[in-house]
Design a protein around this motif. Structure first.
Motif, PDB file in Angstrom:
ATOM      1  N   ILE A 196      18.569 -83.830 -24.713  1.00  0.00           N
ATOM      2  CA  ILE A 196      19.377 -82.612 -24.641  1.00  0.00           C
ATOM      3  C   ILE A 196      19.164 -81.786 -25.901  1.00  0.00           C
ATOM      4  O   ILE A 196      19.272 -82.302 -27.012  1.00  0.00           O
ATOM      5  N   SER A 197      18.866 -80.516 -25.716  1.00  0.00           N
ATOM      6  CA  SER A 197      18.810 -79.597 -26.848  1.00  0.00           C
ATOM      7  C   SER A 197      19.613 -78.355 -26.482  1.00  0.00           C
ATOM      8  O   SER A 197      19.909 -78.101 -25.305  1.00  0.00           O
ATOM      9  N   TYR A 198      19.973 -77.604 -27.494  1.00  0.00           N
ATOM     10  CA  TYR A 198      20.852 -76.448 -27.315  1.00  0.00           C
ATOM     11  C   TYR A 198      20.151 -75.171 -27.737  1.00  0.00           C
ATOM     12  O   TYR A 198      19.374 -75.165 -28.697  1.00  0.00           O
ATOM     13  N   ARG A 199      20.452 -74.089 -27.016  1.00  0.00           N
ATOM     14  CA  ARG A 199      19.918 -72.769 -27.325  1.00  0.00           C
ATOM     15  C   ARG A 199      21.061 -71.765 -27.297  1.00  0.00           C
ATOM     16  O   ARG A 199      22.070 -71.950 -26.606  1.00  0.00           O
ATOM     17  N   ALA A 200      20.851 -70.668 -28.005  1.00  0.00           N
ATOM     18  CA  ALA A 200      21.856 -69.608 -28.088  1.00  0.00           C
ATOM     19  C   ALA A 200      21.902 -68.797 -26.803  1.00  0.00           C
ATOM     20  O   ALA A 200      20.878 -68.512 -26.193  1.00  0.00           O
ATOM     21  N   ALA A 225      25.473 -65.436 -34.714  1.00  0.00           N
ATOM     22  CA  ALA A 225      24.024 -65.328 -34.945  1.00  0.00           C
ATOM     23  C   ALA A 225      23.555 -66.229 -36.089  1.00  0.00           C
ATOM     24  O   ALA A 225      22.549 -66.944 -35.950  1.00  0.00           O
ATOM     25  N   ASP A 226      24.243 -66.205 -37.216  1.00  0.00           N
ATOM     26  CA  ASP A 226      23.824 -67.047 -38.344  1.00  0.00           C
ATOM     27  C   ASP A 226      24.016 -68.531 -38.035  1.00  0.00           C
ATOM     28  O   ASP A 226      23.206 -69.368 -38.444  1.00  0.00           O
ATOM     29  N   ALA A 227      25.076 -68.858 -37.300  1.00  0.00           N
ATOM     30  CA  ALA A 227      25.276 -70.250 -36.900  1.00  0.00           C
ATOM     31  C   ALA A 227      24.089 -70.724 -36.065  1.00  0.00           C
ATOM     32  O   ALA A 227      23.586 -71.834 -36.259  1.00  0.00           O
ATOM     33  N   ARG A 257      17.235 -64.409 -31.328  1.00  0.00           N
ATOM     34  CA  ARG A 257      17.181 -63.251 -30.423  1.00  0.00           C
ATOM     35  C   ARG A 257      16.419 -63.633 -29.146  1.00  0.00           C
ATOM     36  O   ARG A 257      16.856 -63.326 -28.029  1.00  0.00           O
ATOM     37  N   ASP A 258      15.292 -64.332 -29.306  1.00  0.00           N
ATOM     38  CA  ASP A 258      14.507 -64.774 -28.143  1.00  0.00           C
ATOM     39  C   ASP A 258      15.310 -65.730 -27.256  1.00  0.00           C
ATOM     40  O   ASP A 258      15.236 -65.654 -26.022  1.00  0.00           O
ATOM     41  N   GLN A 259      16.065 -66.640 -27.864  1.00  0.00           N
ATOM     42  CA  GLN A 259      16.882 -67.574 -27.085  1.00  0.00           C
ATOM     43  C   GLN A 259      17.909 -66.816 -26.250  1.00  0.00           C
ATOM     44  O   GLN A 259      18.080 -67.095 -25.056  1.00  0.00           O
ATOM     45  N   ARG A 260      18.581 -65.854 -26.860  1.00  0.00           N
ATOM     46  CA  ARG A 260      19.589 -65.073 -26.133  1.00  0.00           C
ATOM     47  C   ARG A 260      18.953 -64.227 -25.035  1.00  0.00           C
ATOM     48  O   ARG A 260      19.518 -64.096 -23.944  1.00  0.00           O
ATOM     49  N   GLU A 261      17.784 -63.659 -25.305  1.00  0.00           N
ATOM     50  CA  GLU A 261      17.084 -62.867 -24.286  1.00  0.00           C
ATOM     51  C   GLU A 261      16.621 -63.758 -23.134  1.00  0.00           C
ATOM     52  O   GLU A 261      16.715 -63.361 -21.974  1.00  0.00           O
ATOM     53  N   THR A 262      16.166 -64.952 -23.445  1.00  0.00           N
ATOM     54  CA  THR A 262      15.770 -65.895 -22.401  1.00  0.00           C
ATOM     55  C   THR A 262      16.967 -66.265 -21.542  1.00  0.00           C
ATOM     56  O   THR A 262      16.873 -66.287 -20.309  1.00  0.00           O
ATOM     57  N   ALA A 263      18.096 -66.546 -22.173  1.00  0.00           N
ATOM     58  CA  ALA A 263      19.316 -66.883 -21.436  1.00  0.00           C
ATOM     59  C   ALA A 263      19.685 -65.754 -20.472  1.00  0.00           C
ATOM     60  O   ALA A 263      19.994 -65.996 -19.297  1.00  0.00           O
ATOM     61  N   ALA A 264      19.649 -64.526 -20.965  1.00  0.00           N
ATOM     62  CA  ALA A 264      19.971 -63.380 -20.109  1.00  0.00           C
ATOM     63  C   ALA A 264      18.959 -63.243 -18.979  1.00  0.00           C
ATOM     64  O   ALA A 264      19.327 -62.986 -17.821  1.00  0.00           O
ATOM     65  N   ALA A 265      17.686 -63.442 -19.280  1.00  0.00           N
ATOM     66  CA  ALA A 265      16.622 -63.284 -18.283  1.00  0.00           C
ATOM     67  C   ALA A 265      16.711 -64.317 -17.157  1.00  0.00           C
ATOM     68  O   ALA A 265      16.346 -64.018 -16.011  1.00  0.00           O
ATOM     69  N   ILE A 266      17.210 -65.511 -17.453  1.00  0.00           N
ATOM     70  CA  ILE A 266      17.306 -66.548 -16.416  1.00  0.00           C
ATOM     71  C   ILE A 266      18.679 -66.557 -15.741  1.00  0.00           C
ATOM     72  O   ILE A 266      18.962 -67.421 -14.929  1.00  0.00           O
TER      73      ILE A 266
END
Length: 190
Positions: free
Chosen positions: A38-42, A76-78, A145-154
């Motif tokens: 398990i890994s976590y992304r923003a 974001a910094d977290a 930023r990429d993690q958040r954009e990926t989350a939105a895209a999926i």
């Protein structure tokens, strides 16, 4: 199996759902003998107004929430520190994320504060000086930023948003048993 959990440090549903998913994954591993990485992304989720619901859901899961003392914060910094932590060790990332959730939702700590982030990173096993240097820089900003954009895209609209084996998704908070059943069904398909 591999699971990526899109979550946010400032989202109580992410916290509750992640605890339940982690417990289900542990049970799955015990029963099947197959570990789940398990890994976590923003991700950024629209805040849910149901404070009473989330407090009840948290309590059922053995989580104390103190929403009255929560400090509104940008995560974001977290997530920059959490992204660095993941590059060191998934276990350290997990420990730090849960440490930040406790700090934010139980202690009323400002998880956007560099001192809070650096000291919590050190508690999770990371180098304090390296954490301070990272926070003073712009390192990992693009990755977050990429993690958040990926989350939105999926389509990650409901917290947490779990992607298993890169093809199956589990959106929103479910019971531990429902997460376990989903993992068993996904495993049976592979």
């Amino acid at each position: 199996m591999k699971a990526i959990v899109f979550a946010d440090v400032t989202d109580a549903w992410s916290y509750v759902g992640s605890v339940r998913f982690e417990r289900a994954a542990a049970l799955y591993s015990i029963v099947s003998g197959q570990a789940i990485d398990i890994s976590y992304r923003a991700a950024t989720f629209t805040p849910d107004i149901g404070a009473v619901d989330v407090v009840s859901a948290a309590r059922i899961s053995g989580i104390d929430l103190n929403l009255e003392d929560v400090v509104a914060a940008d995560s974001a910094d977290a997530w920059r520190v959490l992204t660095w932590a993941r590059s060191v060790s998934p276990e350290i990332q997990r420990d730090l994320l849960f440490e930040l959730w406790r700090a934010h939702f139980l202690e009323g700590a400002d998880i956007a504060d560099d001192f809070v982030l650096a000291t919590r990173a050190a508690l999770a096993g990371l180098e304090l000086e390296t954490a301070e240097a990272l926070l003073a820089s712009s390192e990992f900003e693009a990755e977050v930023r990429d993690q958040r954009e990926t989350a939105a895209a999926i389509g990650a609209e409901h917290a947490p948003f779990v992607v298993v084996e890169a093809t199956h998704t589990i959106a929103g908070v479910h019971s531990q048993d429902d997460y376990l059943r989903a993992l068993q069904e996904i495993s049976a398909q592979h």
